[in-house]
Design an enzyme around this catalytic site. Structure first.
Site, short mmCIF file in Angstrom:
data_model
loop_
_atom_site.label_atom_id
_atom_site.label_comp_id
_atom_site.label_asym_id
_atom_site.label_seq_id
_atom_site.Cartn_x
_atom_site.Cartn_y
_atom_site.Cartn_z
N SER A 49 6.62 0.19 2.72
CA SER A 49 7.77 0.12 3.61
C SER A 49 9.11 0.36 2.91
O SER A 49 10.12 0.61 3.58
CB SER A 49 7.81 -1.26 4.29
OG SER A 49 7.97 -2.30 3.35
N SER B 246 4.20 -2.13 -0.67
CA SER B 246 5.43 -1.51 -0.17
C SER B 246 6.45 -1.11 -1.23
O SER B 246 7.42 -0.45 -0.91
CB SER B 246 6.10 -2.43 0.85
OG SER B 246 5.33 -2.51 2.02
N LYS C 204 16.94 -2.96 -0.49
CA LYS C 204 16.20 -2.76 0.75
C LYS C 204 16.84 -3.61 1.84
O LYS C 204 17.37 -4.70 1.59
CB LYS C 204 14.74 -3.17 0.53
CG LYS C 204 13.79 -2.89 1.68
CD LYS C 204 12.37 -3.26 1.25
CE LYS C 204 11.36 -3.03 2.37
NZ LYS C 204 9.98 -3.36 1.93
#
Length: 488
Positions: A152, A176, A77
Site C-alpha cells: 500500500s 506494504s 505515508k
C-alpha cells in the site's frame, strides 16, 4: 555501490556545497514537475519544508555539526499522523482531518530537523497492493508510468524511486513497504514488530502494522531505522531497537553465514524472478556464505491466515469512523442510524468495505471458531516454524513478490491478483519478523525485481549487513535510477 544518499547529501551540506534551502527547493521543484506523472504526493508541504531548511542553514552558519538526518528532504505515508497537516489515509471518510498530535516517528524526525516535503499516496487505509484503491488515484511506477508502484505504500516508493524524496517512511501490514520497494527498484525495510513505535500510525490491523523506511540504498535504510527505533512509552507494544546502531554493523564479513531458502517461497513465482533469485544465491556463495535449502510447509497457510486475521482487526479498528467526531459526513439523513450507515457507505471505498465485511463475518457468532480461532492457532504454528528454521540458518532469502509491477487497472479487474502479490511477504508480518527488500535484477521489460532477506526477531543488523554485502557485490547490475526527479 556508491555511499548512501543521506550521508552524501549530509556531507554536501556540511561542506557548504549546497544550502539546505537550495536542496529543499530542488526537491520541491522536482515534485512540481514529476508529480503529474507519478501522483506520488497527495499533499505537498513547502512551508514546513522551507522552515526546517532555514533552521538547518542557521545551524550551519554558526558552524554547528549536523546529525545524520538533519536537512535531508523526506516524505511520510498519508497514514502517519502529522499535527495540523491533513492526514487522510487516502480515504474520503477522513477528508479534512488534521491530527492534533504527531506520530512518534515524525516527532522524532521533526526534532532532528528532517525536511518534510509532503504526504504520499497509498491504498485506502493501507488495504491493497497496487495503490489504486486510493481516493486520489494510484501512484505510478517511476520506471514505467503505465504500471503500478505497488502498495500500500506506493506513493512513498514512487517518490523515492522517482528521486522526488531522499527517503520516506511507510507502513507494512502484509508487505506494504517491501512489495512497492520491489516494484520500484529500491530498498524497503519492515522492522521487527515492536521495534518502531506505532503511536500515531492510523491502524489497519494492529497486530501486524509496522512503520519502516523506504530508501535507495541499504546504508540509508540503516540510518533511518536507527533514528526511529527507540522505545516509546506511548505504544504498549514498543520495545525499541536491541543492541548497537545497525549502521556500525554494516560491512561485517558474512563468510560462513548460513542463508536459507525455503522451497515453498519459490512455488508459483515467475521464471524470471526465480532465475534472478538463483543468481543472487551465487553472489552470496562468492562472498563465502553457505546456502541451506529447507522446507517450510506451514507457509501454505500464510495467505488465508493473514486475510482472516487482518480483516478481523480492520473491522474493529475502522468502527470509529462514523461521521460524528471527524472526517466525512453524509449530507442527507433522517436519523443517526441512517447517518452512520450512509457515511460509511459513501466514505469507504469498495476494497475497504470488502475487508470490513469479511472481518465482521469471521468474528460473528457461529463462525468465530471456524475461521478466526483456527487462523490464530495456525498463526502460532507459523511462528514456531520460523523459530525452527532459524536454528539451521541465520537469514532466509526469498522473492519479495512473485512477479514484477503489473499494468494499471489489472488489479482492479482481477482482485485475486492483488492478494496473490502478498504471498511472499505476509509470513513476515504473521511472525513479527524483520524483512528487507532489495533490488536484485530486471525482467525482460526492464522492470525491477526485488529479493527479500528475513531475519529472526530483532536481528535487523544481520539482514541489513547481508543486504549491504549483496548490494555492494552486485553493484550497478541491480540498480537503475529513474529519469525523474533530482539527480546528483
Amino acid at each position: 555501490m556508491a555511499e548512501g544518499m543521506i550521508s552524501s547529501l549530509g556531507r554536501m551540506l556540511e561542506n557548504k556545497e549546497i544550502s539546505c534551502t537550495e536542496l529543499t527547493e530542488k526537491y520541491l521543484s522536482a515534485i512540481e514537475s514529476a508529480n503529474a506523472d507519478l501522483n506520488a504526493y497527495v499533499k505537498v508541504t513547502p512551508d514546513e519544508a522551507l522552515d526546517a531548511a532555514k533552521t538547518v542553514d542557521e545551524k550551519l552558519a554558526k558552524g554547528e555539526k549536523l546529525s545524520a538526518l538533519e536537512g535531508i528532504p523526506m516524505t511520510l505515508k498519508d497514514n502517519i499522523s502529522t499535527k495540523g497537516i491533513e492526514t487522510t489515509c487516502c480515504s474520503k471518510i477522513l477528508e479534512g482531518y488534521k491530527p492534533i498530535y504527531n506520530a512518534t516517528v515524525w516527532e522524532t524526525l521533526k526534532n532532528k530537523n528532517a525536511v518534510l516535503l509532503g504526504k504520499t499516496n497509498m491504498d485506502e487505509f493501507a488495504m491493497g497492493s497496487s495503490c489504486e484503491t486510493s481516493c486520489f488515484g494510484g501512484a505510478a511506477n517511476p520506471h514505467d508510468i503505465s504500471r503500478v508502484a505497488g502498495g500500500s505504500s506506493g506513493g512513498v516508493a514512487s517518490a523515492v524511486g522517482g528521486n522526488i524524496a531522499v527517503y520516506g517512511l511507510g507502513s507494512d501490514t502484509g508487505g506494504s513497504i517491501r512489495q512497492p520497494a520491489s516494484f520500484c527498484g529500491i530498498v524497503g525495510l519492515k522492522p521487527t514488530y515492536g521495534a518502531v513505535s506505532r503511536f500515531g500510525l492510523i491502524a489497519y490491523a494492529s497486530s501486524f502494522d509496522q512503520i519502516g523506511p523506504v530508501t535507495t540504498t541499504v546504508e540509508d535504510a540503516a540510518v533511518v531505522y536507527d533514528a526511529i527505533s527507540d522505545y516509546d512509552k506511548m505504544d504498549s507494544t514498543s520495545q525499541g531497537r536491541r543492541g548497537e546502531p545497525t549502521v556500525s554493523t554494516l560491512k561485517n564479513d558474512i563468510k560462513g553465514m548460513k542463508i536459507g531458502i525455503a522451497d515453498e517461497y519459490l512455488d508459483g513465482v515467475s521464471d524470471e524472478v526465480r532465475g534472478v533469485i538463483e543468481k543472487a544465491c551465487e553472489v552470496y556463495k562468492s562472498l563465502g556464505a553457505e546456502i541451506v535449502r529447507f522446507k517450510l510447509p506451514s507457509l501454505k497457510y500464510a495467505l488465508p491466515v493473514y486475510y482472516i486475521l487482518a480483516c478481523a482487526e480492520a473491522s474493529s479498528n475502522l468502527g470509529r469512523y462514523d461521521g460524528i467526531r471527524y472526517g466525512y459526513r453524509t449530507a442527507n439523513y433522517k436519523d443517526i442510524n441512517e447517518m452512520v450507515c450512509k457515511t460509511r457507505s459513501e466514505g469507504f471505498g469498495a476494497e475497504v468495505k470488502r475487508r470490513i465485511l469479511l472481518g465482521t463475518y469471521v468474528l460473528s457468532a457461529g463462525y468465530y471458531d471456524a475461521y478466526y480461532k483456527k487462523a490464530q492457532n495456525l498463526r502460532g504454528s507459523i511462528v514456531k516454524a520460523f523459530k525452527t528454521a532459524f536454528e539451521s540458518c541465520d537469514v532466509i532469502l526469498a522473492p519479495t513478490v512473485p512477479m514484477t509491477a503489473f499494468k494499471k487497472g489489472s488489479a482492479i479487474s482481477d482482485p485475486i491478483q492483488t492478494y496473490l502479490t502478498d504471498i511472499c511477504t505476509v509470513p513476515v508480518n504473521i511472525a513479527g519478523l524483520p524483512g528487507i527488500s532489495i533490488p536484485c535484477g530486471f525482467d525482460a521489460d526492464n522492470m525491477p525485481i526485488g529479493m527479500q532477506l528475513i531475519g529472526n526477531t530483532f536481528c535487523e543488523s544481520t539482514i541489513l549487513n547481508a543486504a549491504w554485502q549483496y548490494e555492494n557485490a552486485a553493484g550497478a547490475d541491480v540498480f537503475r535510477s529513474s529519469q525523474y526527479g533530482v539527480h546528483f
